[in-house]
Scaffold this motif. Structure first.
Motif, PDB file in Angstrom:
ATOM      1  N   GLN A   1      41.461  -1.225  37.270  1.00  0.00           N
ATOM      2  CA  GLN A   1      41.276  -2.649  37.008  1.00  0.00           C
ATOM      3  C   GLN A   1      42.562  -3.455  37.167  1.00  0.00           C
ATOM      4  OE1 GLN A   1      37.993  -3.118  36.747  1.00  0.00           O
ATOM      5  NE2 GLN A   1      37.965  -0.883  36.758  1.00  0.00           N
TER       6      GLN A   1
ATOM      7  N   ILE B   1      38.503  -6.085  46.089  1.00  0.00           N
ATOM      8  CA  ILE B   1      37.608  -5.632  45.021  1.00  0.00           C
ATOM      9  C   ILE B   1      37.637  -4.114  44.966  1.00  0.00           C
ATOM     10  CG2 ILE B   1      35.197  -5.418  44.289  1.00  0.00           C
ATOM     11  CD1 ILE B   1      34.660  -8.155  45.477  1.00  0.00           C
ATOM     12  N   ILE B   2      37.689  -3.567  43.763  1.00  0.00           N
ATOM     13  CA  ILE B   2      37.446  -2.147  43.515  1.00  0.00           C
ATOM     14  C   ILE B   2      36.411  -2.061  42.406  1.00  0.00           C
ATOM     15  CG2 ILE B   2      38.364   0.079  42.803  1.00  0.00           C
ATOM     16  CD1 ILE B   2      41.087  -0.775  43.757  1.00  0.00           C
ATOM     17  N   SER B   3      35.315  -1.377  42.658  1.00  0.00           N
ATOM     18  CA  SER B   3      34.267  -1.229  41.646  1.00  0.00           C
ATOM     19  C   SER B   3      33.824   0.222  41.562  1.00  0.00           C
ATOM     20  CB  SER B   3      33.049  -2.108  41.982  1.00  0.00           C
ATOM     21  OG  SER B   3      33.376  -3.475  41.924  1.00  0.00           O
ATOM     22  N   VAL B   4      33.508   0.651  40.338  1.00  0.00           N
ATOM     23  CA  VAL B   4      32.989   1.997  40.095  1.00  0.00           C
ATOM     24  C   VAL B   4      31.471   1.946  40.138  1.00  0.00           C
ATOM     25  CG1 VAL B   4      32.875   3.915  38.454  1.00  0.00           C
ATOM     26  CG2 VAL B   4      34.988   2.586  38.676  1.00  0.00           C
ATOM     27  N   GLY B   5      30.873   2.847  40.922  1.00  0.00           N
ATOM     28  CA  GLY B   5      29.421   2.840  41.040  1.00  0.00           C
ATOM     29  C   GLY B   5      28.740   4.101  40.549  1.00  0.00           C
TER      30      GLY B   5
ATOM     31  N   GLY C   1      32.963   4.927  44.037  1.00  0.00           N
ATOM     32  CA  GLY C   1      32.687   3.493  44.019  1.00  0.00           C
ATOM     33  C   GLY C   1      32.934   2.847  45.359  1.00  0.00           C
ATOM     34  N   THR C   2      33.098   1.530  45.338  1.00  0.00           N
ATOM     35  CA  THR C   2      33.282   0.748  46.556  1.00  0.00           C
ATOM     36  C   THR C   2      34.573  -0.039  46.482  1.00  0.00           C
ATOM     37  OG1 THR C   2      32.165  -0.778  48.086  1.00  0.00           O
ATOM     38  CG2 THR C   2      32.060  -1.326  45.758  1.00  0.00           C
ATOM     39  N   MET C   3      35.064  -0.441  47.659  1.00  0.00           N
ATOM     40  CA  MET C   3      36.256  -1.287  47.734  1.00  0.00           C
ATOM     41  C   MET C   3      36.061  -2.272  48.873  1.00  0.00           C
ATOM     42  SD  MET C   3      38.899   1.619  49.148  1.00  0.00           S
ATOM     43  CE  MET C   3      38.404   2.764  50.442  1.00  0.00           C
TER      44      MET C   3
END
Length: 399
Positions: free
Chosen positions: A221, A235-239, A260-262
């Motif tokens: 984060q 953006i960095i998100s945990v999926g 996740g995605t970036m």
């Protein structure tokens, strides 16, 4: 009603039926056997030169204008569905559990089929139109597969055009922008490996991977806020998180997976995200006496609209819905689109077509289990494709 919409509304009932049929029989990327066959059968029935198996399951139809011309363009639609369970109670809802058309690709395919039929009936243009029906857009590499199969050598294109539904825009509107429009879309996977152990009796003997993943996720984060320059978007998100067994809640896992995605718009930021994800995974694993395996990759490049081609696309949309119906300076989006790989090889323009949100079944947003492509948008998409051909090769192209 203008001429483009009049032509697009002919036999609209047949197109709607095609869209419902595709929606009811969704197929994941590189599994679109039925959809590809349907597309090929329709194209051949309309007398269109058709090649199948391009990039595994891609289909390309070719229409030559009745006037002499050397230029050629490509119009592309995607065919695959998503690994989601549909919640709509619609007559044409998905008949395959765990798979649904939640991104409108059934509508994209239908609109290009509608344009194909209209162009085959009256090829009043100079040059060649290649109708590109692409498999596996949703992260499985369909565009790259078609390129590896010599797409543009076998089907030369001076310019390429792509189209996508957008539920938050009203039906009868279009939106796009020149230059960087949509972000590169990446994915990352981290596997933490340690000793595991008995969480009740000997937790002190285990390398607690849950602590490693917790600190890793918290650390992620800070990447955008403290490593990415303030004038850049990222953006960095945990999926997904998986570790242990819910039937063995007193056992600390010896393996734990996080993925996740970036998203980013520039190559420098893409490289930064990969580096920081990798560094943080190894650092937090080491603190717990564990190890980490990291994999990062990009399934879509940044969508960069060519200025001249975008101007042509905007003009084509305006001929269908008027200038007031076209947003030529739409905000940038952090959605991914693998049409970007094709745009690295040929100048192109990607636009959004208003799909309109509504109440009840089918009224959800993209990638939601209650989404359904709005059939009211079909004639606008068909008309847009016809206008693009006119602008590039036909009556408004100055031939």
């Amino acid at each position: 009603m203008n001429d483009y919409l009049q032509r697009a509304r002919q036999d609209i009932g047949d197109l709607t039926a095609i869209r419902h049929d595709i929606h009811a029989h969704p197929e994941l990327g590189f599994e679109e056997t039925r959809t590809s066959q349907l597309v090929a059968e329709k194209l051949r029935a309309w007398g269109i030169e058709t090649v199948t198996g391009v990039g595994k399951l891609g289909v390309v139809g070719t229409i030559h204008g009745k006037h002499a011309g050397t230029r050629s363009i490509g119009l592309r639609a995607d065919m695959d569905a998503l690994a989601m369970t549909e919640t709509n109670a619609l007559p044409h809802a998905s008949r395959h559990a765990g798979v649904m058309h939640a991104c409108g690709h059934d509508g994209h395919t239908t609109m290009l089929l509608g344009a194909a039929r209209a162009l085959a009936q009256d090829p009043d243009f100079a040059g060649t139109v290649h109708l590109i029906f692409q498999p596996a857009e949703e992260g499985r590499g369909g565009a790259l597969a078609m390129l590896e199969d010599d797409l543009f050598t076998r089907f030369p294109c001076d310019r390429i055009f792509g189209l996508h539904s957008y539920p938050t825009m009203p039906v009868g509107t279009f939106g796009t922008r020149p230059d960087a429009f949509m972000s590169a879309s990446g994915r990352w996977q981290v596997t933490f490996t340690g000793t595991g152990g008995h969480g009740g009796m000997t937790p002190h003997l285990a390398s607690d991977l849950t602590v490693a993943q917790a600190n890793f996720i918290l650390g992620l984060q800070t990447v955008v806020s403290r490593n990415v320059p303030p004038d850049q978007t990222a953006i960095i998100s945990v999926g997904h998180i998986h570790g242990g067994d819910p039937q063995a809640m007193n056992v600390m896992p010896a393996k734990l997976h996080v993925s996740g995605t970036m998203r980013a718009f520039s190559a420098d930021v893409q490289a930064l995200l990969e580096r920081r994800i990798t560094e943080m995974a190894h650092a937090h694993a080491a603190i717990q006496g564990a190890t980490a395996t990291v994999k990062c990759w990009w399934n879509a490049a940044t969508v960069v609209n060519d200025g001249a081609v975008t101007k042509s696309a905007v003009a084509a949309a305006a001929r269908v819905v008027g200038q007031d119906g076209v947003n030529a300076d739409m905000h940038r989006l952090t959605a991914g689109e693998d049409f970007s790989w094709l745009m690295q090889k040929r100048p192109g323009a990607f636009v959004f077509i208003g799909n309109g949100q509504r109440e009840g079944d089918g009224g959800g947003n993209l990638h939601m289990p209650n989404y359904d492509f709005n059939d009211a948008a079909i004639p606008y998409g068909v008309a847009y494709w016809l206008s693009v051909v006119d602008g590039e090769l036909g009556k408004t192209a100055g031939r």
